[in-house]
Scaffold this active site. Sequence first.
Site, mmCIF file in Angstrom:
data_model
loop_
_atom_site.group_PDB
_atom_site.id
_atom_site.type_symbol
_atom_site.label_atom_id
_atom_site.label_comp_id
_atom_site.label_asym_id
_atom_site.label_seq_id
_atom_site.Cartn_x
_atom_site.Cartn_y
_atom_site.Cartn_z
ATOM 1 N N GLU A 225 8.460 16.095 15.856
ATOM 2 C CA GLU A 225 8.965 15.974 14.489
ATOM 3 C C GLU A 225 8.173 16.919 13.585
ATOM 4 O O GLU A 225 6.943 16.842 13.522
ATOM 5 C CB GLU A 225 8.805 14.538 13.988
ATOM 6 C CG GLU A 225 9.365 14.349 12.595
ATOM 7 C CD GLU A 225 9.101 12.958 12.021
ATOM 8 O OE1 GLU A 225 7.946 12.504 12.056
ATOM 9 O OE2 GLU A 225 10.063 12.346 11.529
ATOM 10 N N CYS B 61 13.406 11.004 7.322
ATOM 11 C CA CYS B 61 13.237 10.587 8.721
ATOM 12 C C CYS B 61 14.538 10.714 9.499
ATOM 13 O O CYS B 61 14.527 10.943 10.697
ATOM 14 C CB CYS B 61 12.745 9.155 8.766
ATOM 15 S SG CYS B 61 13.822 8.029 7.879
ATOM 16 N N LYS C 91 0.890 -1.176 0.000
ATOM 17 C CA LYS C 91 0.000 0.000 0.000
ATOM 18 C C LYS C 91 0.924 1.220 0.000
ATOM 19 O O LYS C 91 1.442 1.626 1.030
ATOM 20 C CB LYS C 91 -0.876 -0.018 1.252
ATOM 21 C CG LYS C 91 -2.236 0.635 1.069
ATOM 22 C CD LYS C 91 -2.184 2.103 0.722
ATOM 23 C CE LYS C 91 -2.005 2.967 1.935
ATOM 24 N NZ LYS C 91 -1.794 4.394 1.600
ATOM 25 N N GLU D 38 9.450 1.323 11.046
ATOM 26 C CA GLU D 38 10.443 2.403 10.916
ATOM 27 C C GLU D 38 9.657 3.705 10.962
ATOM 28 O O GLU D 38 8.873 3.990 10.060
ATOM 29 C CB GLU D 38 11.213 2.252 9.605
ATOM 30 C CG GLU D 38 12.041 0.972 9.604
ATOM 31 C CD GLU D 38 12.765 0.690 8.317
ATOM 32 O OE1 GLU D 38 12.497 1.376 7.310
ATOM 33 O OE2 GLU D 38 13.591 -0.228 8.298
HETATM 34 P P1 NAD Z 1 1.986 8.279 7.605
HETATM 35 O O1 NAD Z 1 2.097 7.503 8.864
HETATM 36 O O2 NAD Z 1 0.996 9.373 7.537
HETATM 37 O O3 NAD Z 1 1.631 7.319 6.382
HETATM 38 C C1 NAD Z 1 2.436 6.222 6.050
HETATM 39 C C2 NAD Z 1 1.580 5.180 5.359
HETATM 40 O O4 NAD Z 1 0.652 4.645 6.291
HETATM 41 C C3 NAD Z 1 0.774 5.725 4.195
HETATM 42 O O5 NAD Z 1 0.785 4.767 3.165
HETATM 43 C C4 NAD Z 1 -0.619 5.864 4.793
HETATM 44 O O6 NAD Z 1 -1.653 5.808 3.857
HETATM 45 C C5 NAD Z 1 -0.648 4.670 5.724
HETATM 46 N N1 NAD Z 1 -1.615 4.775 6.818
HETATM 47 C C6 NAD Z 1 -2.023 5.899 7.467
HETATM 48 N N2 NAD Z 1 -2.911 5.568 8.427
HETATM 49 C C7 NAD Z 1 -3.055 4.220 8.392
HETATM 50 C C8 NAD Z 1 -3.852 3.290 9.136
HETATM 51 N N3 NAD Z 1 -4.663 3.680 10.118
HETATM 52 N N4 NAD Z 1 -3.757 1.973 8.826
HETATM 53 C C9 NAD Z 1 -2.935 1.554 7.839
HETATM 54 N N5 NAD Z 1 -2.178 2.399 7.086
HETATM 55 C C10 NAD Z 1 -2.232 3.712 7.370
HETATM 56 O O7 NAD Z 1 3.461 8.782 7.282
HETATM 57 P P2 NAD Z 1 3.908 9.730 6.071
HETATM 58 O O8 NAD Z 1 3.434 11.107 6.370
HETATM 59 O O9 NAD Z 1 3.575 9.072 4.785
HETATM 60 O O10 NAD Z 1 5.512 9.682 6.205
HETATM 61 C C11 NAD Z 1 6.243 10.554 6.992
HETATM 62 C C12 NAD Z 1 6.613 9.865 8.306
HETATM 63 O O11 NAD Z 1 7.358 8.698 8.037
HETATM 64 C C13 NAD Z 1 7.507 10.716 9.186
HETATM 65 O O12 NAD Z 1 7.104 10.592 10.513
HETATM 66 C C14 NAD Z 1 8.890 10.093 8.996
HETATM 67 O O13 NAD Z 1 9.785 10.285 10.057
HETATM 68 C C15 NAD Z 1 8.527 8.650 8.850
HETATM 69 N N6 NAD Z 1 9.597 7.921 8.169
HETATM 70 C C16 NAD Z 1 10.382 7.058 8.891
HETATM 71 C C17 NAD Z 1 11.422 6.381 8.267
HETATM 72 C C18 NAD Z 1 12.332 5.433 9.031
HETATM 73 O O14 NAD Z 1 13.053 4.704 8.387
HETATM 74 N N7 NAD Z 1 12.301 5.431 10.345
HETATM 75 C C19 NAD Z 1 11.651 6.587 6.894
HETATM 76 C C20 NAD Z 1 10.842 7.481 6.209
HETATM 77 C C21 NAD Z 1 9.801 8.137 6.842
#
Ligand code: NAD
Length: 486
Positions: A390, A288, A178, A254
């Site tokens: 963040e 991130c 997804k 992550e």
């Molecule tokens: P997000 O959590 O909003 O979304 C990530 C994914 O989860 C998307 O595909 C979204 O549609 C899905 N999602 C959202 N709610 C959900 C639910 N209830 N059930 C299932 N899936 C759901 O994150 P984002 O805004 O896309 O990404 C940015 C975040 O990701 C930042 O916090 C960043 O630090 C983190 N990040 C972490 C790493 C790492 O390696 N630690 C790497 C990249 C990004």
Amino acid sequence: MRQIDNFINGEFIASGSGRRFEKRSPVDNQVIASIAEAGQAEVDQAVAAAKNALSGEWGQISTNERVDLLYGVADEITRRFDDFVSAEMADTGQPRHVMTHAFIPRGAANFKVFADIIKNVPTESFHMDTPDGKGALNYGIRVPKGVIGVIAPWNAPFLLMTWKVGPALACGNTVVVKPSEETPLTATLLGEVMNKVGMPKGVYNVVNGFGPDSAGEFVTRHNDVDAITFTGETRTGSTIMKAASDGIRDVSFEMGGKNAGIVFADCDFDKAVDGIFRSAFLNTGQVCLGTERVYVERPIFEKFVAALKDKVESVNLGRPTDEGVNYGPLISQEHRGKVLSYYQKAKDDGATIVTGGGIPDMPAELAEGAWIQPTIWTDLPESSAIIQEEIFGPCCHIRPFDSEAEVIDLANASDYGLSTTIWTENLTRAHRVAARVEVGITWVNSWFLRDLRTAFGGAKQSGIGREGGVHSLEFYTEMRNVCIKM
Ligand code: NAD
């Protein structure tokens, strides 16, 4: 305008419900794609295809054949390099060089690295004494975990998605991906690649949509999804963990960071300025591992702030395809609203704005894009939301420190624990500090230098588990022990 469908069992299909949503360009807010939103029916179909594939041809092929297929995937991505670069630029608005130097080649590498690992990794074996003196032999075999749900974010879509799909397939699993609703294009292109190289149907599936009450939730709640790997916000991880508890399914997370950069007075000054500049502003701060808290030893504090300001003010904003552009917009208007709310909070909390702090003037044709000024603050208390939360934007706060003990305490005063970057020419100090900062990944005199064989993941609220190299096998395989009595 591109039409993006779901990729299920080797075929591109729209949703039975006919529901579609729009993808807008971060650069000018124009609609660039229409995406078919997967409902429960499409997710059920995708999971069933993934499950069937495990007992079909994919489940029977040898490790060597699997490795060859993954090499084929990497080679085909490289052959279609320009398509992937264009798709990722369109989705994210980030400049070409970020795509060509990092995001797309590293995405291709994710298939080769894990193919190599699976071919070469040994399992354990123990000889055991028994009372009859004849003994027993124990040995481990690794089997795929099954259907892996891959929930991916938007900030480095292809790199982060393949970082999961590569090892999952190398270990013999099947996946239902997804992608983020903001960045569906490269996951879709990868479907074309899978078909081209002859990947068996159902091994790689993509369902598009949102999180709650949409494809994300349907995947993570599905009982036939055996494990979930997720990259995204910590809050989302918490929701997914609850969903995974039904059926006691494994998770690998992550998540967010609030990473500290630590600059000692004995650093190589120019390299430290360059390094912190990259770590805070690459990808418009949407990394991130990025540095939003910078601590600089007092004797070089003023000089450092001035040098970083100069670098930040030299960025060139514009269309990713234009020559000389090295800085893109945020991913969306919605995300810009969030980042701007932090810019306001910084003002309210009494920050000194060293540079930036608002929306830049852009030419009329880009005026509707999610543009934002890269920003540096000083003089905030550590209790400010700017230091604690963040932001995920192109911004950092810089604060002076006086001792090693003080800066370690400052760096560790966070709920997050993803990464840190330390700048010093004193190697003994580097080892000492690296061992005490509570994070999953420490860089010394560098940042984002990734060897894919090493453990990657976060401490505290930044993650659960480690991926990378053989560590990925912990999550993507089930270890069985066989005990043979002699
Ligand atoms: P997000 O959590 O909003 O979304 C990530 C994914 O989860 C998307 O595909 C979204 O549609 C899905 N999602 C959202 N709610 C959900 C639910 N209830 N059930 C299932 N899936 C759901 O994150 P984002 O805004 O896309 O990404 C940015 C975040 O990701 C930042 O916090 C960043 O630090 C983190 N990040 C972490 C790493 C790492 O390696 N630690 C790497 C990249 C990004």
